[in-house]
Write a protein that holds these residues in place. Structure first.
Motif, short mmCIF file in Angstrom:
data_model
loop_
_atom_site.label_atom_id
_atom_site.label_comp_id
_atom_site.label_asym_id
_atom_site.label_seq_id
_atom_site.Cartn_x
_atom_site.Cartn_y
_atom_site.Cartn_z
N ARG A 109 -14.62 6.22 -11.54
CA ARG A 109 -14.27 6.71 -12.97
C ARG A 109 -12.87 7.47 -13.01
N TYR A 110 -12.45 8.12 -12.02
CA TYR A 110 -11.24 8.58 -11.88
C TYR A 110 -10.21 7.65 -12.05
N PHE A 111 -10.40 6.68 -11.40
CA PHE A 111 -9.13 5.54 -11.55
C PHE A 111 -8.98 5.04 -12.74
N VAL A 112 -10.41 4.67 -13.25
CA VAL A 112 -10.31 3.90 -14.80
C VAL A 112 -9.82 4.91 -15.95
N GLN A 113 -10.06 6.19 -15.79
CA GLN A 113 -9.40 7.47 -16.63
C GLN A 113 -7.97 7.33 -16.41
N HIS A 114 -7.44 6.95 -15.23
CA HIS A 114 -5.96 7.14 -15.15
C HIS A 114 -5.59 5.77 -15.15
N THR A 139 -9.52 15.77 1.51
CA THR A 139 -10.87 15.68 0.70
C THR A 139 -10.91 14.84 -0.29
N ILE A 140 -11.94 14.14 -0.93
CA ILE A 140 -11.81 13.10 -2.02
C ILE A 140 -11.26 13.78 -3.21
N ASP A 141 -11.56 15.03 -3.50
CA ASP A 141 -10.96 15.75 -4.53
C ASP A 141 -9.42 15.89 -4.62
N GLU A 142 -8.93 16.17 -3.48
CA GLU A 142 -7.46 16.40 -3.11
C GLU A 142 -6.78 15.08 -3.15
N SER A 143 -7.18 13.92 -2.74
CA SER A 143 -6.83 12.73 -2.84
C SER A 143 -6.80 12.31 -4.25
N LEU A 144 -7.69 12.60 -5.16
CA LEU A 144 -7.62 12.10 -6.65
C LEU A 144 -6.67 12.94 -7.31
N VAL A 145 -6.36 14.19 -6.93
CA VAL A 145 -5.34 14.86 -7.70
C VAL A 145 -3.91 14.31 -7.33
N GLU A 146 -3.70 13.77 -6.00
CA GLU A 146 -2.51 13.29 -5.68
C GLU A 146 -2.41 11.96 -6.45
N LEU A 206 0.79 -1.10 -0.01
CA LEU A 206 0.14 0.07 -0.06
C LEU A 206 0.92 1.23 -0.05
N THR A 207 0.63 2.27 -0.84
CA THR A 207 1.33 3.49 -1.02
C THR A 207 0.37 4.55 -0.89
N PRO A 208 0.11 5.09 0.24
CA PRO A 208 -0.90 5.94 0.38
C PRO A 208 -0.77 7.64 0.04
N ASN A 209 0.55 7.73 -0.41
CA ASN A 209 0.85 9.29 -0.82
C ASN A 209 2.11 9.05 -1.70
N GLN A 210 2.66 10.31 -2.17
CA GLN A 210 3.74 10.52 -3.21
C GLN A 210 4.94 9.92 -2.50
#
Length: 284
Positions: A163-168, A115-122, A79-83
């Motif tokens: 959807r975000y995961f799939v797109q990436h 936030t979810i959006d912040e998580s998705l950006v990372e 598991l790698t929760p962040n950069q």
């Protein structure tokens, strides 16, 4: 009813199973467990998390576990929760990584303080980096059915993260009943809709057995076409940020049920029994 010929079980006990244990389990004991699990025939094992040790002390030996798993020639996830965690995994020659985002805004804030959006950006940045290294990428979506803070989770909340995961370009997506409150009806309906909306995506079911419905939920997910599931040896587990969540569904129970149904797993029940027996001694 639909009964596939074969099901893949991904063993998550050494990471997701042990992360909630209050007393640190010696690295040597974890390594023995991983070695025993490797003899069972399970194809993939989630062995560690490169999370900050202050957040999850049980995972402070992630680098050691990664090196051990590599030495055993295992196919393993970390598991790698962040950069920063991703870079540590890369430094330790990990080939399969997992990231997670909650479908519940409140849970995501409590779990990783974003936030979810912040998580998705990372996540987007991490996915790009992981692809540079040609890593296998798993996306975990937590709290996909209900949340101890928000109650019922709407499909749209889950779909947004998926959807975000799939797109990436993630390689597989694990859909989590993180607090173990799902029932077979919502499990079937949610997975059916996900597989219809994302027909090319590989989904994995991840169930906790809080209400004793995990096996029934696995059967329901199978009816929606799901053929991969996360399980944990001895039913180890629970989420430190989800009040009331108990263990993951036990690998040995799932294997027994599937084998009785004539569904192949590639897992040897006798060897699995030895691993399960060892779990009972790990905390002595």
């Amino acid at each position: 009813m639909y009964f596939p010929k074969q099901i893949e079980l991904i063993e998550v006990g050494p990471r997701d199973g042990l992360q909630n244990e209050p007393t640190f389990v010696a690295t040597e004991k974890k390594q023995i467990l991983v070695k025993l699990l490797a003899t069972t025939g399970v194809k993939r094992i989630e062995t560690a998390s490169f999370v900050h040790p202050k957040a999850v002390p049980q995972m402070a030996d992630a680098a050691e576990m990664a090196r051990f798993s590599l030495g055993q020639g295992l196919s393993f996830l970390t598991l790698t929760p962040n950069q920063k965690a991703l870079e540590l995994a890369i430094q330790n020659n990990v080939t399969q990584i997992a990231v997670f985002v909650g479908a519940s805004e409140t849970f995501n804030q409590k779990n990783i303080r974003r936030t979810i959006d912040e998580s998705l950006v990372e996540c987007a940045e991490m996915f790009a980096r992981a692809k540079e290294e040609k890593l296998f990428i798993r996306g975990y979506v937590s709290m996909c059915f209900s949340c101890p803070y928000e109650g019922a989770i709407a499909y749209e909340q889950v779909e947004k993260v998926v959807r975000y995961f799939v797109q990436h370009g993630v390689d597989e997506i694990s859909i989590g009943d993180t607090n173990g409150q799902a029932n077979p009806k919502i499990v079937y309906e949610r997975f059916k809709k996900l597989t219809e909306d994302f027909p090319q995506t590989v989904f994995v079911g991840h169930f906790h057995d809080t209400n004793g419905l995990a096996l029934a939920n696995i059967l329901a997910a199978m009816q929606a076409g799901i053929e991969k599931f996360d399980t944990s040896i001895g039913g180890l587990g629970g989420c430190p940020f989800s009040p009331g969540a108990t263990g993951n569904v036990a690998t040995e129970k799932v294997v027994s049920m599937l084998h009785q149904m004539g569904i192949e797993t590639g897992i040897d029940e006798q060897c699995l029994g030895q691993a399960s027996a060892y779990v009972q001694t790990m905390f002595l």
